[in-house]
Design a protein around this motif. Structure first.
Motif, short mmCIF file in Angstrom:
data_model
loop_
_atom_site.label_atom_id
_atom_site.label_comp_id
_atom_site.label_asym_id
_atom_site.label_seq_id
_atom_site.Cartn_x
_atom_site.Cartn_y
_atom_site.Cartn_z
N PRO A 14 0.81 -1.22 0.00
CA PRO A 14 0.00 0.00 0.00
C PRO A 14 0.85 1.27 0.00
O PRO A 14 2.01 1.25 0.41
N GLY A 15 0.26 2.35 -0.43
CA GLY A 15 0.97 3.63 -0.35
C GLY A 15 0.23 4.72 -1.09
O GLY A 15 -0.74 4.46 -1.79
N SER A 16 0.75 5.94 -0.91
CA SER A 16 0.17 7.07 -1.65
C SER A 16 0.76 7.12 -3.05
O SER A 16 0.08 7.55 -3.99
N VAL A 43 -3.59 4.56 -2.31
CA VAL A 43 -4.58 5.22 -1.45
C VAL A 43 -5.30 6.31 -2.24
O VAL A 43 -4.67 7.18 -2.82
N ALA A 45 -7.91 8.41 -0.91
CA ALA A 45 -8.80 8.95 0.12
C ALA A 45 -8.50 10.43 0.26
O ALA A 45 -7.48 10.80 0.82
N ARG A 48 -7.51 12.16 3.55
CA ARG A 48 -6.20 11.88 4.16
C ARG A 48 -5.17 12.95 3.87
O ARG A 48 -5.01 13.36 2.73
N PHE A 78 -7.64 2.06 -3.35
CA PHE A 78 -8.56 1.75 -2.25
C PHE A 78 -8.82 3.00 -1.42
O PHE A 78 -7.98 3.91 -1.37
N ASP A 79 -10.01 3.03 -0.79
CA ASP A 79 -10.36 4.18 0.04
C ASP A 79 -11.03 3.73 1.33
O ASP A 79 -11.89 4.43 1.88
N ILE A 80 -10.62 2.54 1.78
CA ILE A 80 -11.15 1.99 3.03
C ILE A 80 -9.94 1.67 3.93
O ILE A 80 -8.80 1.87 3.52
N LEU A 82 -6.92 -0.08 5.44
CA LEU A 82 -5.97 -0.96 4.76
C LEU A 82 -6.22 -2.44 5.09
O LEU A 82 -6.19 -3.30 4.21
N LYS A 96 5.66 -3.43 3.20
CA LYS A 96 6.08 -2.03 3.15
C LYS A 96 7.60 -1.95 3.14
O LYS A 96 8.27 -2.85 3.65
N TYR A 106 6.90 5.52 12.73
CA TYR A 106 5.57 5.62 12.12
C TYR A 106 5.00 4.23 11.83
O TYR A 106 3.84 3.94 12.14
N MET A 110 1.57 2.21 13.09
CA MET A 110 0.60 1.66 12.13
C MET A 110 0.44 0.16 12.33
O MET A 110 -0.66 -0.39 12.27
N ASN A 114 -2.96 -1.62 13.16
CA ASN A 114 -3.51 -2.59 12.20
C ASN A 114 -3.69 -3.97 12.84
O ASN A 114 -4.66 -4.67 12.57
O1 PNS Z 1 3.04 6.75 3.69
P1 PNS Z 1 1.87 6.52 2.77
O2 PNS Z 1 2.35 6.09 1.43
O3 PNS Z 1 0.99 7.72 2.65
O4 PNS Z 1 1.06 5.31 3.45
C1 PNS Z 1 -0.29 5.00 3.18
C2 PNS Z 1 -0.72 3.79 4.03
C3 PNS Z 1 -2.14 3.43 3.66
C4 PNS Z 1 0.19 2.64 3.73
C5 PNS Z 1 -0.62 4.17 5.53
O5 PNS Z 1 -1.30 5.34 5.77
C6 PNS Z 1 -1.15 3.08 6.45
O6 PNS Z 1 -0.47 2.12 6.72
N1 PNS Z 1 -2.39 3.28 6.94
C7 PNS Z 1 -3.06 2.37 7.84
C8 PNS Z 1 -4.35 3.02 8.32
C9 PNS Z 1 -5.44 2.96 7.24
O7 PNS Z 1 -5.99 1.94 6.96
N2 PNS Z 1 -5.72 4.14 6.65
C10 PNS Z 1 -6.74 4.28 5.61
C11 PNS Z 1 -6.11 4.55 4.25
S1 PNS Z 1 -7.34 4.71 2.96
#
Ligand code: PNS
Length: 168
Positions: A14-16, A43, A45, A48, A78-80, A82, A96, A106, A110, A114
């Motif tokens: 996952p990531g931005s 992501v 969303a 965010r 995705f927008d829910i 993770l 990751k 960080y 997370m 999670n």
């Molecule tokens: O550092 P990034 O790339 O912005 O990371 C994004 C992501 C989704 C990997 C990080 O924010 C994360 O691990 N989020 C977990 C919490 C979650 O589910 N957020 C909703 C995202 S739509």
């Protein structure tokens, strides 16, 4: 040829990805060597953090062309939560990349959150390859904003589009 696994091991990366860098490509490539299938989850969303420079469609397009040679990688948005997304995709693992201590702090937070939500999904961390340990999307955007050369940090198309986007 080894037999096809009955239950493929699927991972979500996952990531931005705003935008994808060679550091991301490195982590995705290494994950694709370990897992049967890798889903790069972008992501999408808008609530965010700060607004992204590139739209989710653009970010997906960049990733798809940078990973097109990897047959077991696909890209999605995705927008829910993770963990809910990972479950929906049938993934048991979230992969990751980790660069520095600052990432660790960080990511530890997370990870605990999670796991609190879904202890059936394991997070796996790949240490950044040394040549990418300083590389981040925000650093690339900062360099590009001031006219610096990012051609050895991101795919060609991304470098070109960064120039265009930041000139606007
Ligand atoms: O550092 P990034 O790339 O912005 O990371 C994004 C992501 C989704 C990997 C990080 O924010 C994360 O691990 N989020 C977990 C919490 C979650 O589910 N957020 C909703 C995202 S739509």
């Amino acid at each position: 040829m080894p037999p096809e696994p009955e239950h493929p091991h699927i991972a979500v990366c996952p990531g931005s990805y705003d935008p994808i860098t060679f550091g991301h490509v490195d982590v995705i490539t290494r994950a694709a060597e370990i897992f049967d299938e890798v889903i790069v989850g972008v992501v999408n969303a808008s609530v965010r953090k700060s607004r992204s420079l590139f739209s989710a469609e653009e970010r997906v397009e960049f990733i798809a062309s940078a990973t097109g040679h990897l047959p077991n990688v696909r890209v999605d948005t995705f927008d829910i939560l993770l963990v809910d997304y990972a479950r929906r995709m049938g993934a048991k693992a979230i992969v990751k990349g980790l660069r520095a201590i600052s990432d660790f702090e960080y990511e530890l937070e997370m990870n605990q959150l999670n796991r609190h939500l879904a202890d059936d999904i394991e997070s796996v961390y790949l240490m950044a390859s040394p040549q990418y340990s300083f590389l981040s999307s925000s650093g690339v955007k900062e360099i590009a904003t001031f006219g610096g050369d990012v051609s050895d940090l991101v795919p060609d198309e991304v470098a070109r589009r960064l120039k265009e986007a930041l000139a606007r």
